[in-house]
Scaffold this motif. Structure first.
Motif, PDB file in Angstrom:
ATOM      1  N   TRP A  12       0.829  -1.196   0.000  1.00  0.00           N
ATOM      2  CA  TRP A  12       0.000   0.000   0.000  1.00  0.00           C
ATOM      3  C   TRP A  12       0.868   1.251   0.000  1.00  0.00           C
ATOM      4  CZ3 TRP A  12      -5.394   0.079   0.016  1.00  0.00           C
ATOM      5  CH2 TRP A  12      -5.979   1.333   0.153  1.00  0.00           C
ATOM      6  N   ASP A  29      -1.599  -4.198   2.671  1.00  0.00           N
ATOM      7  CA  ASP A  29      -3.007  -4.278   3.043  1.00  0.00           C
ATOM      8  C   ASP A  29      -3.369  -5.664   3.568  1.00  0.00           C
ATOM      9  OD1 ASP A  29      -3.038  -5.769   0.728  1.00  0.00           O
ATOM     10  OD2 ASP A  29      -4.436  -4.483  -0.357  1.00  0.00           O
ATOM     11  N   ARG A  89      -1.441   1.986   6.236  1.00  0.00           N
ATOM     12  CA  ARG A  89      -1.714   3.065   5.301  1.00  0.00           C
ATOM     13  C   ARG A  89      -0.514   3.967   5.055  1.00  0.00           C
ATOM     14  NH1 ARG A  89      -7.135   3.624   4.035  1.00  0.00           N
ATOM     15  NH2 ARG A  89      -6.233   4.906   2.386  1.00  0.00           N
TER      16      ARG A  89
END
Length: 477
Positions: A136, A157, A182
């Motif tokens: 990610w 992720d 994230r």
């Protein structure tokens, strides 16, 4: 007994070369060039000179399943490479294949991380390595395994953070979390082992700090619990006077956090009006000698907050969600860094760092879609001022004039005499430290070590490590 070697010390010398010229006169916010990928531009990463023209170039990741290298001089494509899925993140790695050119870390939506050679050969690049990881977000980290080559951080992720070996992609460590990652970012050594460490923000409402020198499953140094996903983390130079870098973060809790790098405890917290999408440190703008914080999010504000206590220095109301914030060296002669930001109102902003109240816009300009990524880059058009690059959902990458102010020549004070071991064994990781250098312009000073065996450290912190492979007497510079 294994053979030992002696190490003779000399003062570390830092050389900074600044080249200025006056040409291509433009004002801040003027378009230098733009060029189109075939779909949304998700990420832009400035690199050093890739094609040998003396001007920095740019790595660009797009939803058209390609990684591009664009010429900083004119926006032409130096090379590109196609994958099977969109490129969602990129990061510049200091030369990992020792060809003298920065390389590129690529995170794609097909569960794979790639490392691409920055240097073109007959207009083509090559894939240096790849590894399966539901990437990610990707970021560089200084050498943590002692081979003299920078390494990589990957947030996935599938609830894991990986630290990968820069030269071939092998896993140095992998840390399992309870939610998707994230954001990841390196932070200067917080656990006193001489290596940079890892900051991460997760979808299980946590800010994590993991030892960079971990092995195996990774060593958690501290964990901070929030409410909601953390979208952005960034280091900030020590603001609580313990000598250790600290951490900024923002996310769905509608707050900007400043957390002790040493302990993981609250230093301060500022409540915004909605989800915080992006945070960054900015060099001291309020004159208290500490770095400060910029942040932006879904309440449409760009904030500048005191690094000491989180109080608002200024806040600027834009016309949409602030998706990305960063900094640029002083573009208007006030002596402080300035703020750059991109929005889903399709506008780039440059805000005076030393603003007060509602903030002073130095310039703004429009794109044809939301701004997903923004960064400053070394002067592209020869006027001596850093410029701005950005990527948009209109498929374009933009190069924007940062400003026309040419700063005075920078001088760096002499560092303290290095300290560290005078002997060691072959293969042992030896840590060397210096420090004490300051810039007359207030810039952060980085250090580079000449290990005396033909290899060099990367530019970075004042404490770095090296392992020698042969019995030798060397001078560490």
């Amino acid at each position: 007994m294994r053979p030992t070697r002696s190490i003779r010390w000399i003062l570390l010398i830092i050389m900074i070369l600044l080249f200025f010229s006056q040409s291509h006169a433009q004002v801040g916010g003027d378009l230098i060039w733009n060029n189109s990928a075939d779909w949304y531009v998700n990420s832009v990463s400035p690199s050093g000179d890739v094609n040998g023209d003396g001007i920095s170039d740019i790595f660009v990741g797009s939803d058209d399943n390609r990684i591009y290298c664009y010429s900083g001089a004119d926006g032409s494509i130096i090379w590109s490479w196609a994958f099977d899925n969109p490129v969602i993140s990129t990061a510049t790695l200091s030369d990992v294949n020792t060809d003298g050119v920065d390389d590129c870390l690529v995170g794609t939506a097909n569960d794979t991380v790639y490392c691409m050679s920055g240097k073109p050969v007959a207009g083509l690049t090559e894939q240096l390595w790849s590894i399966n990881a539901n990437s990610w977000t990707v970021a560089p980290i200084e050498d943590v395994n002692g081979n003299g080559i920078n390494d990589c951080l990957v947030g996935t992720d599938n609830d894991s953070i990986h630290c990968l070996e820069g030269t071939w992609g092998g896993k140095i460590w992998s840390y399992q979390t309870l939610g998707s990652i994230r954001t990841v970012h390196a932070i200067d050594d917080v656990d006193a082992d001489g290596k940079q460490d890892c900051l991460a923000g997760t979808e299980d409402d946590r800010i994590l700090c993991i030892s960079g020198e971990s092995g195996g499953t990774g060593d958690l140094f501290w964990s901070y619990r929030t409410i909601g996903t953390i979208f952005s983390v960034a280091p900030i130079a020590d603001v609580d006077y313990d000598g250790i870098s600290d951490c900024l973060a923002g996310g769905e809790s509608d707050s900007v956090y400043c957390i002790s790098g040493a302990t993981g405890d609250d230093i301060w917290r500022y409540k915004t009006g909605s989800t915080v999408r992006s945070v960054s440190a900015i060099a001291d703008v309020n004159g208290d000698g500490l770095d400060d914080c910029i942040a932006g999010g879904e309440d449409n504000y760009i904030y500048c907050l005191s690094g000491l206590n989180g109080q608002v220095i200024w806040s600027y109301l834009t016309g949409g969600t602030v998706l990305t914030v960063s900094t640029i060296s002083d573009v208007n002669g006030t002596g402080s860094e300035d703020c750059i930001a991109g929005n889903d109102d399709d506008i780039f902003y440059c805000i005076e760092g030393k603003s007060s109240g509602t903030g002073t816009v130095l310039w703004s300009c429009s794109a044809g879609g939301r701004i997903n990524s923004i960064a400053s880059i070394a002067d592209l058009n020869g006027n001596g001022v850093k410029d701005v690059i950005a990527g948009s959902n209109d498929s374009y990458i933009y190069a924007i004039e940062g400003g026309t102010y040419v700063p005075p020549a920078e001088t760096i004070s002499t560092p303290t005499t290095p300290t560290g071991p005078s002997t060691g064994t072959v293969g042992q990781s030896l840590s060397f430290s210096t420090g004490g250098s300051t810039s007359n312009l207030g810039h952060t000073v980085e250090y580079r070590f000449d290990w005396g065996d033909g290899s060099f450290s990367s530019w970075g912190s004042s404490s770095q490590s090296h392992a020698y492979t042969n019995v030798t007497t060397v001078t560490v510079k």
